[in-house]
Scaffold this active site. Structure first.
Site, PDB file in Angstrom:
ATOM      1  N   ASP A 293     -24.137 -44.701   1.261  1.00 53.04           N
ATOM      2  CA  ASP A 293     -25.338 -44.375   0.482  1.00 53.04           C
ATOM      3  C   ASP A 293     -26.111 -45.638   0.106  1.00 53.04           C
ATOM      4  O   ASP A 293     -25.570 -46.756   0.157  1.00 53.04           O
ATOM      5  CB  ASP A 293     -24.901 -43.622  -0.786  1.00 53.04           C
ATOM      6  CG  ASP A 293     -25.958 -42.654  -1.286  1.00 53.04           C
ATOM      7  OD1 ASP A 293     -27.128 -42.787  -0.905  1.00 53.04           O
ATOM      8  OD2 ASP A 293     -25.595 -41.758  -2.076  1.00 53.04           O
TER       9      ASP A 293
ATOM     10  N   ASP B 164     -31.604 -34.753  -0.614  1.00 48.81           N
ATOM     11  CA  ASP B 164     -30.794 -34.230  -1.714  1.00 48.81           C
ATOM     12  C   ASP B 164     -31.206 -32.811  -2.072  1.00 48.81           C
ATOM     13  O   ASP B 164     -30.477 -32.113  -2.779  1.00 48.81           O
ATOM     14  CB  ASP B 164     -30.935 -35.129  -2.953  1.00 48.81           C
ATOM     15  CG  ASP B 164     -30.000 -36.330  -2.882  1.00 48.81           C
ATOM     16  OD1 ASP B 164     -29.068 -36.300  -2.050  1.00 48.81           O
ATOM     17  OD2 ASP B 164     -30.210 -37.297  -3.636  1.00 48.81           O
TER      18      ASP B 164
HETATM   19  C1  GLA Z   1     -27.289 -39.911  -3.682  1.00 49.10           C
HETATM   20  C2  GLA Z   1     -26.892 -38.995  -2.542  1.00 49.10           C
HETATM   21  C3  GLA Z   1     -26.171 -37.787  -3.097  1.00 49.10           C
HETATM   22  C4  GLA Z   1     -24.970 -38.231  -3.882  1.00 49.10           C
HETATM   23  C5  GLA Z   1     -25.380 -39.182  -4.976  1.00 49.10           C
HETATM   24  C6  GLA Z   1     -24.192 -39.778  -5.681  1.00 49.10           C
HETATM   25  O1  GLA Z   1     -28.278 -39.348  -4.455  1.00 49.10           O
HETATM   26  O2  GLA Z   1     -28.001 -38.622  -1.797  1.00 49.10           O
HETATM   27  O3  GLA Z   1     -25.800 -36.931  -2.053  1.00 49.10           O
HETATM   28  O4  GLA Z   1     -24.048 -38.846  -3.021  1.00 49.10           O
HETATM   29  O5  GLA Z   1     -26.157 -40.250  -4.469  1.00 49.10           O
HETATM   30  O6  GLA Z   1     -24.537 -40.677  -6.649  1.00 49.10           O
END
Ligand code: GLA
Length: 728
Positions: A477, A547
């Site tokens: 990420d 997301d």
């Molecule tokens: C990002 C990712 C999510 C999750 C969060 C965790 O927003 O896109 O899927 O993993 O971080 O903090």
């Protein structure tokens, strides 16, 4: 041979199976663009050279000619007043560069970019490649520029990149060095681009091209949620099946600029490369700088054909993961199920339920390390929190494996929390300008990945965790943009290299990860889909798309993403209801049908589902196995867009041998007095008969394509259907 050169060496014709790209040398001096379009064999195209020199008056009007010439690679400072691709500063401060043709070479294969992601020929039959390298020189500066054009036997894409070499005795300063430029006549083009924000990435936008410039760019240190390194010029009226399309996509994940410029002569220049703002690369004597690649596509049959050229290229020549052609495990990710509030028992409870439902992998998301119980701390402290994961990571993974599920884990390797052990030990490792407060985003700083010791340290911490247990998947990420760009170690001369060197650090870490763990399934992510680009696809066969998992929001996101990238690359999960991003209530079937167009998984607390919902999950998982090969390897067609018709969305995937097709219909709204939606299918065998699974209906391929399938409207909002047609 795909690349042809005229006898006098002054005209080049680069051919793909269906297209040709031609350029030539004007006055034995300037390399000019001649033609891009449907395949042409003739080399006799010199008359297309827009070179208006009167041989007797040559020096009198040089600048007027240069300003109108269709350059293959435009430089700053000698009279081409459109936006250039190359701006070089000499040691004395001059910014005048004139590139003159010096020669060419045709090489078999395709050179691998060094330290950068890039397309490759691959192994086996049908994977042949050829590359034309044209050398241009500025003798005054001592600069050599190589323009590289590669083609693959089985693709209509052309891959372009540029190498600048300092052959002089003094430093040269590259202030701007783009990867590709395309000068053409303006033909009433529309410009198609992708835009968005967090939670609504890559929405398709288009507008008429008029005088002036249109710029798509990112200065965020990542390709970003807001923009995508993609441009397509499409002739007026272009749709999925008709129209000429000229497109570029950048194999890079950092700052970029993509631009069209229509000038006073109504010619148009399209260009793409690393964003010049804040960029400066010191080219010492003898040194070379290589740009990332641009993928250039011409499609004579509309946006749909452009899409399929990109998909095939990326599947055959960019994504190198072992998982590319393999079924990906159906996963359950605990992020929206638990957020930071979990421990091993809670995860194991999810796993036991998952096993019963046919789910194949648990992904433990953010919150398992350091004292990370919220998003304000601990990034950089990559050791397991044994208060949550009791007995350590290997013990948890063993428990998960004992239930016959695989185990995956989340990292955010590029970041450091101010509240972390790592920051307390190495405050200088954060990206910053000394004397100024570092700007925060999601309460975190960015690590200075231009420093090799930082790259090595973080990589080893991540690799150590992966080595410590049977980890088969990593979600990588990146949750904030890069600002305050600066490094404590680069020094004044090299500070302009920061943003590109940061990307080289990221690429190096992912390269090492794949080398050390060749069986690892890597999924890239950036606060959802903030870094969904061909650069990242080189390392990971799938990327988290957004997301926002609401199936209705996902329609536009997945439509835009799939315009360039194969369905098998789009991370897609079934979400909880009401949805956490937009609060919408949608049927479970529709959430599953939309996620089926991607990698497929769940991001909700399956232990809280009703018995009826669990039965459905079991059937969705069977469905996934039934259709995954088709979704992964098939040809994608966009049949209808809710964005355009404000009623329903429809896409179709056809097996390469046309033996079956899966049509997904999602009806956002019901309208009274309308009985059905006419879905004109594509890509079928016109002469064959197709049976609609689950019914006794049989349809002729030609009817399904010409007259269409009549999908009865579904009463109410957000209904959906999967239609599986199988050739008899
Ligand atoms: C990002 C990712 C999510 C999750 C969060 C965790 O927003 O896109 O899927 O993993 O971080 O903090």
């Amino acid at each position: 041979m795909a690349i042809h050169v005229s006898e006098n060496g002054m005209i080049f014709n680069i051919q793909t199976p269906n297209t040709a790209y031609m350029m030539g040398v004007a006055d034995k001096k300037y390399l000019g663009h001649l033609y891009y379009g449907k395949k042409i064999e003739s080399m006799n195209a010199k008359y297309l050279m827009r070179w208006n020199y009167d041989p007797h008056e040559k020096q009198k009007n040089k600048i007027d000619c240069i300003d109108r010439f269709y350059f293959e690679y435009a430089t700053f400072g000698v009279g081409d007043f459109r936006d250039s691709c190359l701006r070089v500063r000499s040691e004395q401060g001059y910014r005048v560069c004139e590139l003159v043709y010096d020669g060419y070479e045709i090489i078999d294969g395709k050179p691998a970019p060094s330290g950068l992601p890039g397309t490759f020929a691959g192994e086996g039959s049908g994977q042949k490649a050829q590359t034309l390298v044209v050398t241009l020189k500025d003798e005054v500066l001592g600069l050599k520029v190589l323009l590289r054009y590669s083609v693959f036997e089985d693709s209509d894409a052309i891959i372009r990149s540029v190498v600048a070499v300092n052959e002089g005795k003094e430093n040269l300063y590259l202030e701007k060095i783009l990867s590709a430029c395309l000068d053409m006549d303006q033909e009433g083009f529309e410009l198609v681009t992708l835009h968005g924000a967090w939670g609504r990435e890559r929405h398709i936008a288009s507008r008429k091209v008029t005088e002036g410039k249109y710029v798509v760019s990112s200065l965020r240190g990542e390709t970003s949620h807001q923009a995508q390194p993609f441009l397509a010029l499409a002739t007026h009226g272009t749709d999925q099946k008709h129209g000429d399309v000229y497109a570029m996509n950048f194999v890079y994940s950092g700052n970029f600029i993509a631009e069209t410029e229509m000038d006073y002569n109504e010619s148009i220049r399209m260009s793409m490369g690393i964003h010049p703002d804040g960029f400066e690369w010191v080219l010492e004597p003898g040194a070379a700088f290589e740009t990332p690649e641009v993928v250039m596509v011409y499609a004579a049959q509309g946006l749909g054909q452009m899409t399929r050229i990109f998909h095939d290229l990326y599947r055959n020549h960019l994504i190198r993961s072992r998982y590319l052609h393999r079924e990906r495990p159906i996963l359950v990710n605990n992020w929206e199920a638990t957020y930071f509030d979990f421990d091993s028992d809670k995860l194991v409870a999810i796993v036991k339920e998952a096993k019963a439902l046919g789910i194949e992998m648990l992904v433990m998301d953010d919150g398992w390390f350091g004292n990370r119980n919220n998003d304000e701390c601990a990034l950089g402290d990559w050791s397991v929190n044994e208060e949550k994961i009791r007995g350590g990571l290997a013990a948890l993974v063993d428990r998960v494996n004992a239930e016959e599920l695989k185990f995956g884990i989340w990292f955010e390797p590029e970041m450091i929390s101010p509240d972390s052990k790592l920051y307390r030990e190495h405050p200088d490792w954060a990206v910053q300008m000394p004397g100024r407060d570092i700007g925060m985003s999601r309460q975190q700083y960015v690590l200075d990945l231009t420093r090799q010791e930082v790259v090595d340290y973080i990589y080893e911490r991540v690799a150590g965790v992966i080595r410590s247990a049977n980890i088969e998947y990593v979600k990588w990420d990146m949750n904030r943009p890069v600002a305050d760009a600066g490094s404590m170690t680069l020094g004044r001369e090299h500070m302009g290299e920061f943003m590109h060197r940061y990307m080289l650090g990221v690429y190096q870490m992912q390269e090492r990860l794949l080398r050390d763990f060749p069986d690892l399934l890597l999924e890239n992510c950036s606060g959802g889909g903030g870094r969904f680009d061909p650069g990242m696809l080189y390392y990971s066969p799938q990327i988290w798309t957004s997301d926002d998992m609401d199936p209705i929001e996902r329609l536009a996101i997945q439509e835009g993403t799939a315009m360039l990238y194969p369905l098998s690359t789009m991370g897609a999960h079934v979400c909880v209801c009401p949805n956490h991003s937009v609060g919408r209530v949608t049927p479970l079937e529709t959430r599953a049908n939309v996620a089926l167009a991607g990698t497929f998984g769940y991001e909700l607390d399956i232990t809280k589902m009703t018995a009826e919902e669990k039965e459905k999950v079991i059937s969705f998982n069977r469905q996934y196995h039934q259709y995954h090969a088709l979704m992964r390897e098939g040809n994608y067609y966009r049949i209808a867009s809710y964005r355009e018709n404000q009623m329903y969305d429809c896409w179709q995937v056809v097996a390469p041998d046309r033996s079956e097709t899966l049509v997904t219909y999602v009806q956002v709204r019901f309208e009274t007095r309308r009985k059905s939606a006419r879905l004109r299918l594509e890509g079928l065998d016109a002469q064959a008969q197709y049976a609609l699974a689950g019914t006794d209906e049989v349809y002729a391929g030609e009817l399904l394509m010409q007259a269409g399938y009549l999908q009865e409207l579904i009463f109410g909002d957000y209904g959906s259907r999967l239609l599986h047609f199988v050739r008899r």
